[in-house]
Design a protein around this motif. Structure first.
Motif, PDB file in Angstrom:
ATOM      1  N   VAL A   1      -8.532  21.979  -1.484  1.00  0.00           N
ATOM      2  CA  VAL A   1      -7.243  21.304  -1.456  1.00  0.00           C
ATOM      3  C   VAL A   1      -7.352  19.942  -2.138  1.00  0.00           C
ATOM      4  O   VAL A   1      -8.413  19.288  -2.089  1.00  0.00           O
ATOM      5  N   THR A   2      -6.276  19.530  -2.788  1.00  0.00           N
ATOM      6  CA  THR A   2      -6.173  18.196  -3.407  1.00  0.00           C
ATOM      7  C   THR A   2      -4.939  17.499  -2.871  1.00  0.00           C
ATOM      8  O   THR A   2      -3.831  18.035  -2.954  1.00  0.00           O
ATOM      9  N   LEU A   3      -5.147  16.333  -2.318  1.00  0.00           N
ATOM     10  CA  LEU A   3      -4.054  15.514  -1.791  1.00  0.00           C
ATOM     11  C   LEU A   3      -3.911  14.275  -2.680  1.00  0.00           C
ATOM     12  O   LEU A   3      -4.908  13.741  -3.165  1.00  0.00           O
ATOM     13  N   ARG A   4      -2.662  13.827  -2.854  1.00  0.00           N
ATOM     14  CA  ARG A   4      -2.396  12.733  -3.778  1.00  0.00           C
ATOM     15  C   ARG A   4      -1.725  11.551  -3.094  1.00  0.00           C
ATOM     16  O   ARG A   4      -0.962  11.718  -2.141  1.00  0.00           O
ATOM     17  N   CYS A   5      -2.017  10.372  -3.625  1.00  0.00           N
ATOM     18  CA  CYS A   5      -1.497   9.130  -3.045  1.00  0.00           C
ATOM     19  C   CYS A   5      -1.152   8.148  -4.149  1.00  0.00           C
ATOM     20  O   CYS A   5      -1.932   7.942  -5.086  1.00  0.00           O
ATOM     21  N   SER A   6       0.028   7.545  -4.030  1.00  0.00           N
ATOM     22  CA  SER A   6       0.415   6.453  -4.924  1.00  0.00           C
ATOM     23  C   SER A   6       0.559   5.189  -4.097  1.00  0.00           C
ATOM     24  O   SER A   6       1.368   5.153  -3.159  1.00  0.00           O
ATOM     25  N   PRO A   7      -0.197   4.148  -4.432  1.00  0.00           N
ATOM     26  CA  PRO A   7      -0.144   2.927  -3.618  1.00  0.00           C
ATOM     27  C   PRO A   7       1.115   2.120  -3.906  1.00  0.00           C
ATOM     28  O   PRO A   7       1.854   2.405  -4.857  1.00  0.00           O
TER      29      PRO A   7
END
Lengths: 113, 113
Positions: free
Chosen positions: A19-25
């Motif tokens: 799985v790949t999880l993404r985050c934008s600060p």
């Protein structure tokens, strides 16, 4: 300004998958940290990245990895998923690497079947 | 090893009452102690934080009391309101080094109208 954003919101995987999880600060924030929150418990620190470099790592197996991109967004990757990986994965951002308030996103709810 | 212990696990308070949540830590190197509030489906949000050079910090209805010798700190919510119903987490960290928050187990607070 938008807060920390994470995608996807929910995810269902089976054991052994990746799985790949993404985050934008938050805009202007250069530090991103990842936490795992199992139901009914407090979040546990997984990684911190600052200026694309790993600054800290929690007590998680090598199946967990992360990276930060030039635009300061980040990905958390988990290989060979186990049932115990089911949790809320939280991303937090801060302006600088140390001594700064961390602002959390809403999280990605991962369910492993 | 549980480095930050939080109590009680759940708390019910009448509207207008005082809510008190306690935490104890083990590592004397911690020098930053925040409290986070988390609503269902949301990420934790910083409520108030304290450093060990002061014994008390107040922001509106929220007060942190800090006892360095006992390695304990507590959150007091005065005039508790139904909108305060949430899960509260204490945490501890270092002002230098990696931004690794060590969280307590959480307290589910319910304010009855």
């Amino acid at each position: 300004d938008a807060g920390v954003t994470q995608s996807p919101t929910h995810l269902i995987k089976t054991r052994g998958q990746h799985v790949t999880l993404r985050c934008s600060p938050i805009s202007g924030h250069k530090s991103v940290s990842w936490y795992q929150q199992v139901l009914g418990q407090g979040p546990q620190f997984i990684f911190q990245y600052y200026e694309k470099e790993e600054r800290g790592r929690g007590n998680f197996p090598d199946r967990f990895s992360a990276r930060q991109f030039p635009n300061y967004s980040s990905e958390l990757n988990v290989n060979a998923l186990l049932l115990g990986d089911s949790a809320l994965y939280l991303c937090a951002s801060s302006l600088v690497a140390t001594g700064d308030t961390q602002y959390f996103g809403p999280g990605t709810r991962l369910t492993v079947l | 090893q549980q480095q930050v212990k939080q109590s009680p696990q759940s708390l019910i308070v009448q509207k207008g009452g005082i809510s008190i949540i306690n935490c104890a830590y083990e590592n004397t190197a911690f020098d930053y102690f925040p409290w986070y509030q988390q609503f269902p489906g949301k990420g934790p949000a910083l409520l108030i934080a304290i450093r060990p050079d002061v014994s008390e910090k107040k922001e509106g209805r929220f007060t942190i009391s800090f006892n360095k010798s006992a390695k304990q700190f507590s959150l007091h919510i005065m005039d508790s309101q139904p909108g305060d119903s949430a899960t509260y987490f204490c945490a501890a960290s270092y002002l230098q080094g990696a931004q690794k928050l060590v969280f307590g187990q959480g307290t589910r607070l319910t304010i009855n109208p």
